[in-house]
Design an enzyme around this catalytic site. Sequence first.
Site, PDB file in Angstrom:
ATOM      1  N   ASP A  69      -7.403  -1.804  15.870  1.00  0.00           N
ATOM      2  CA  ASP A  69      -6.148  -2.452  15.461  1.00  0.00           C
ATOM      3  C   ASP A  69      -5.146  -2.467  16.608  1.00  0.00           C
ATOM      4  OD1 ASP A  69      -4.638  -3.864  13.679  1.00  0.00           O
ATOM      5  OD2 ASP A  69      -3.940  -2.136  12.534  1.00  0.00           O
TER       6      ASP A  69
ATOM      7  N   GLY B 169       0.803  -1.222   0.000  1.00  0.00           N
ATOM      8  CA  GLY B 169       0.000   0.000   0.000  1.00  0.00           C
ATOM      9  C   GLY B 169       0.828   1.260   0.000  1.00  0.00           C
TER      10      GLY B 169
END
Length: 872
Positions: free
Chosen positions: A373, A246
């Site tokens: 997360d 990414g």
Amino acid sequence: MDKRYELYCLVDPLFYDSPMARPERDAPGEGPARSLAFGAAGREVPDGWARSEKDDWVVVRCLDQVLPEQGWKVHVSACLDNADGVLDLVWDYCTRENVTFKFLRGRHLLHMRNAKYADRGSSGKLVTIYPTDDAALEKILADLSELLPDTAGPYILSDLRIGAGPLYVRYGAFSERYCVSPQGTIEPAIAAPDGTLVPDRRDPVFKMPSWVTPPGFLQPHLAARAATTMADLPYTIEKVLHFSNGGGVYLAVDRRSGEKVVLKEARPYAGLDYMGQDAVARLEREREVLERLSGLDVVPRLFATFDVGEHRFLAMEFVEGQPLNRIFTERYPLGGQHSEREKAEYVPWATGICAKVEQAVRLIHERGLVFGDVHLSNIIVRPDGGVTLIDFEMATPIGEAGRMGLANPGFAAPAGFTGVDIDNYALACLRLALFLPLTELFMLERGKAAELAEAVRTHFSLPAGFLREAVEAISPPAEPRRAAWVAAEPGPARWPAIRDTMTEAILASATPERDDRLFPGDIGQFSTGGLNLAFGAAGVLYALNATGAGRFPDHEEWLVRRALNPAEGNRLGFYEGLHGVAYALAELGRPDEALELVEIVSRERWETLGSDLFGGLAGIGLNLAHLADRTGENDLLTSALKAADVVASRLGGPDDVPTISGEGGLHAGLMNGSSGPALLFIRLYERTGDTGLLDLADVALRQDLRRCTVQSDGSLQVNEGWRTMPYLDRGSVGIAWVLREYLRHRPGGDVEKGLAALDRAARSPFYIQSGLLTGRAGVLAYLAAHPDASGPDGTVLDAQLGAMGWHAMPYKGHTAFPGERLLRLSMDLATGTAGVLLAVGAAIGETAPLPFLAASRPAAHLADNGKTHMEV
């Protein structure tokens, strides 16, 4: 860390499986059913064309076209939502213009190749087109530029972009050719002008071979690429902190203020999460979240967002401190031999960290957000002892928080968790992970939390309720399933029961209806074939037979039929290929089929393989010598000596390897390092009496010892730069095993000095993996073969045997073990249940260890010790 394992979790909830094995349509419960295969994958080719499948690709070849072996090739990228249309257009164009091409078979494969942790060097490629020459290349680029104007697709990092569309070019191999590096590693190859094969690099940056001059029509595109820089921005990048598909994360300095900042990069259409969102969408979410959390001292400050080319960047505060995962690795007292005082001092620090992280997450909840997360890498411990949370890509408003598109497997809440319960689950995992970091196992069995909590209590004295609250947050309400593993008094009387429960689990997992594998194992079985010793049927059947569990003729026939007619993709070497299958068949009492397999391999260019034991010449040479002993075929010993000569020619000197294992692709250890060749030289010395072979073994062992470093507990472990390795394959235990074999013939000397420190690596209370090659089972096998390695009290082997239960998992009423990364069960020899079975058998069942590690014949029986092996 190899992120491919998460991709191989998408197909089956219990076992790693190939994404190519996924059904043709989405499974129920994943939204509206839709075809996973591209429409082009089912199209019939015109007359004069041939269609074939290779791995993830469909190859469409023009029979009238003769392709060069290398040259400029065209890649076409696409997104999930436009790939079908792009592919149909390219199909029509190439078949009309008689141009050979290949393409990915389905959208799930395209999704995987563009995922956040996909390989950056191959990401983005939907179609590969093969021009016959530069003129054809120019025409193809011109024509497709008109047909695909402004079509969206991820940037292909390894290539040169053509214009602003989805077309890219790279000079490389058209046909499969390989070369061997001076150190014996195998790499894809292209030919230099003099015909020498050299590596065909597939790095995530565009490079041309030094002798290649790009055609003139590519010059404007090279100039456009060079014109995109960060020179005009007010930041100077000092180093890369992290790369993913990414984008990158960089440490930089703001030239205006002199302040350190973190720059986070997002590539459009790339770095997809499980929900299909790209890195730019997640970066935009992170920007919004940091603005919403502004003022909290537990999150970094947001400075700016900006674009460079098509890439989006976010500039944020650099938080002084260290990631919790790094500090944890340094301080964790079960990760080596530590005192009771050190364990006692660790408890208040770890519980204090948990309290600080829990408070930080509560502050985020008060702002109406779920962090989403929580895990050790996303927690920075500041010099003042406080914590800062980083990486807010997955943060979501509380009312919208459900399934996470990306999450760390050891902390990811199961399906059905919503809102703040997602974070609460991860916080509960953190409490356990800081004391026994095996929380990935909860993906398979959440009830395992109670067992791990029991194990923690045997080593640490913790506050009342600390673990109970965590277990209650993790475990399902129903009574958890438990694997049958008895740690107390694990003597020989318990061996039949332990053997039988693992055997039944292995047999219950068999899929004889499949051609690609018989027993589920590591993801390596899908790249090396499902037959081999490490990951395939041969290793499982060998372990079952070696431990007295029995022979299984139907499964043997499954193996033999496929081995004697090997499919494309099956390799030649010992642990990963057909030589290992031959070894297993010989051990199963099938020497004729074993010799037939060796004959099949002999017709291939096996001498060009690497030097290692796992898949190269060291393993092949050992097997040829072994089969020569078993069958009386002396030609096999001649071939073994030939293999040794090639390995010796590549060896170099003791200092001709890097000090860091893995640097330049050169690993240390038994399976992939110099200890494998050392074992070959030792075993051939035992057959020939050539002392020059022991000299070579000495050099090889010194090469591996060069790549070891002393730890704080006094153990000597392989140094990989960012971590150390104790395991059998690339770690110190494998080196120690071969060193002991060497010292049987040449006791004393400098190399013996490291043995005691190597042995200490086998006495740690904790190993993250359970497998034979990369886990506790390999340590157990080593201690079983060398009882003196257990140390002065001699109780280490029993402790290691009992702690195998930390990884034991229930499967259909029997006991199985997880594979690499602990995310799925495995039945194979290298990583799973069959390997544990072999190791436990060596420890309490008095069965055989791994091939070639038991001494063959003593050198003393040889009359002509002075002869060289070429004279024998």
